[in-house]
Design a protein around this motif. Structure first.
Motif, PDB file in Angstrom:
ATOM      1  N   VAL A 162      51.133 -35.071   0.317  1.00 25.67           N
ATOM      2  CA  VAL A 162      50.877 -36.474   0.662  1.00 25.67           C
ATOM      3  C   VAL A 162      52.095 -37.060   1.369  1.00 25.67           C
ATOM      4  CG1 VAL A 162      50.563 -38.790  -0.314  1.00 25.67           C
ATOM      5  CG2 VAL A 162      49.115 -36.905  -1.092  1.00 25.67           C
ATOM      6  N   ASN A 163      53.288 -36.822   0.817  1.00 23.75           N
ATOM      7  CA  ASN A 163      54.511 -37.336   1.447  1.00 23.75           C
ATOM      8  C   ASN A 163      54.692 -36.782   2.858  1.00 23.75           C
ATOM      9  OD1 ASN A 163      55.349 -39.040  -0.594  1.00 23.75           O
ATOM     10  ND2 ASN A 163      56.553 -37.463  -1.615  1.00 23.75           N
ATOM     11  N   GLU A 164      54.407 -35.496   3.025  1.00 25.08           N
ATOM     12  CA  GLU A 164      54.518 -34.867   4.347  1.00 25.08           C
ATOM     13  C   GLU A 164      53.572 -35.536   5.344  1.00 25.08           C
ATOM     14  OE1 GLU A 164      52.872 -30.701   5.913  1.00 25.08           O
ATOM     15  OE2 GLU A 164      54.456 -30.471   4.408  1.00 25.08           O
ATOM     16  N   ARG A 165      52.349 -35.798   4.921  1.00 24.95           N
ATOM     17  CA  ARG A 165      51.380 -36.460   5.814  1.00 24.95           C
ATOM     18  C   ARG A 165      51.807 -37.892   6.131  1.00 24.95           C
ATOM     19  NH1 ARG A 165      46.091 -34.628   6.454  1.00 24.95           N
ATOM     20  NH2 ARG A 165      46.110 -36.199   8.084  1.00 24.95           N
ATOM     21  N   LEU A 166      52.289 -38.608   5.125  1.00 24.46           N
ATOM     22  CA  LEU A 166      52.749 -39.978   5.357  1.00 24.46           C
ATOM     23  C   LEU A 166      53.945 -40.003   6.300  1.00 24.46           C
ATOM     24  CD1 LEU A 166      52.339 -41.462   1.772  1.00 24.46           C
ATOM     25  CD2 LEU A 166      50.943 -41.992   3.791  1.00 24.46           C
ATOM     26  N   ASP A 167      54.880 -39.059   6.125  1.00 24.52           N
ATOM     27  CA  ASP A 167      56.027 -38.969   7.039  1.00 24.52           C
ATOM     28  C   ASP A 167      55.560 -38.717   8.466  1.00 24.52           C
ATOM     29  OD1 ASP A 167      57.831 -39.414   5.004  1.00 24.52           O
ATOM     30  OD2 ASP A 167      58.378 -37.293   4.743  1.00 24.52           O
ATOM     31  N   ARG A 168      54.570 -37.853   8.617  1.00 24.02           N
ATOM     32  CA  ARG A 168      54.039 -37.563   9.955  1.00 24.02           C
ATOM     33  C   ARG A 168      53.417 -38.814  10.577  1.00 24.02           C
ATOM     34  NH1 ARG A 168      50.230 -32.939   9.661  1.00 24.02           N
ATOM     35  NH2 ARG A 168      51.805 -32.112   8.284  1.00 24.02           N
ATOM     36  N   LEU A 170      54.276 -41.904   9.929  1.00 24.25           N
ATOM     37  CA  LEU A 170      55.363 -42.818  10.265  1.00 24.25           C
ATOM     38  C   LEU A 170      56.065 -42.379  11.554  1.00 24.25           C
ATOM     39  CD1 LEU A 170      56.906 -43.545   6.763  1.00 24.25           C
ATOM     40  CD2 LEU A 170      55.609 -45.117   8.221  1.00 24.25           C
ATOM     41  N   GLU A 171      56.204 -41.073  11.758  1.00 20.64           N
ATOM     42  CA  GLU A 171      56.799 -40.577  12.995  1.00 20.64           C
ATOM     43  C   GLU A 171      55.958 -40.984  14.217  1.00 20.64           C
ATOM     44  OE1 GLU A 171      57.242 -36.350  12.659  1.00 20.64           O
ATOM     45  OE2 GLU A 171      58.690 -36.524  11.020  1.00 20.64           O
ATOM     46  N   MET A 172      54.654 -40.994  14.039  1.00 24.33           N
ATOM     47  CA  MET A 172      53.758 -41.361  15.147  1.00 24.33           C
ATOM     48  C   MET A 172      53.860 -42.838  15.487  1.00 24.33           C
ATOM     49  SD  MET A 172      50.296 -39.168  14.751  1.00 24.33           S
ATOM     50  CE  MET A 172      50.168 -38.846  13.006  1.00 24.33           C
ATOM     51  N   VAL A 173      54.110 -43.638  14.453  1.00 26.67           N
ATOM     52  CA  VAL A 173      54.195 -45.087  14.647  1.00 26.67           C
ATOM     53  C   VAL A 173      55.523 -45.390  15.287  1.00 26.67           C
ATOM     54  CG1 VAL A 173      54.260 -47.311  13.487  1.00 26.67           C
ATOM     55  CG2 VAL A 173      52.677 -45.588  12.724  1.00 26.67           C
TER      56      VAL A 173
END
Length: 173
Positions: A162-168, A170-173
């Motif tokens: 979940v953290n990995e997906r959320l980090d990804r 945030l990188e896109m934003v």
């Protein structure tokens, strides 16, 4: 054979999994309560290539007559845990216990991971995909739970994904 020269079985599995994922997104969006009806519907989509087994609890050894009562009990416990347990912990524990019931003849893992993702989405988290490279760690989490009764390894695995997906995101934003 399909257009890509893949066996029809593989094609139907992929289509079924896609349809099942779209179905869980719909359930999450409509806030449909998770019951055995939804579990059977998810399984029916996962096993679209096996009409005789899709959405049907297994009828062979390991006390199949207990499946419905065990699932009913698990679903009720899951509702109670919503009051006291962090969503990630509750979802990981539900996944471990669902797989332990092993209600279907085939497709339990895929169905269980779709339910895991349904619950994640429903709780505002992104869906996850357990990578093949983490397969041993994933299965070791089951071993730890069924040997020691500890869900920590699965909770940690789900939380990291979940953290990995959320980090990804945030990188896109």
């Amino acid at each position: 054979m399909t257009i890509d020269r893949k066996p029809l079985k593989d094609h139907l599995e992929a289509v079924g999994h896609r349809d099942a994922f779209l179905y869980i997104e719909d359930i999450a969006q409509n806030k449909t309560r998770l019951r055995d009806t939804e579990i059977k519907a998810i399984h029916s989509l996962v096993l679209m290539d096996r009409p005789e087994d899709k959405g049907v609890y297994r009828r062979i050894p390991v006390q199949p007559y207990l499946i419905e009562s065990k699932l009913t009990e698990l679903l009720a416990e899951n509702e109670e845990r919503k009051k006291t347990m962090h969503p990630i912990e509750r979802i990981a524990r539900f996944h471990l216990e669902f797989e332990g019931i092993h209600p279907f003849i085939d497709g339990n893992g895929r169905t269980g991971r779709l339910i895991l993702n349904l619950e994640l989405i429903r709780n505002g988290y992104p869906a996850i995909n357990v990578k093949f490279a983490d397969r041993k760690r994933y299965y070791d989490a089951f071993d730890a739970f069924y040997h020691d009764g500890k869900a920590n390894a699965m909770v940690l695995l789900v939380a990291e994904y979940v953290n990995e997906r959320l980090d990804r995101y945030l990188e896109m934003v």
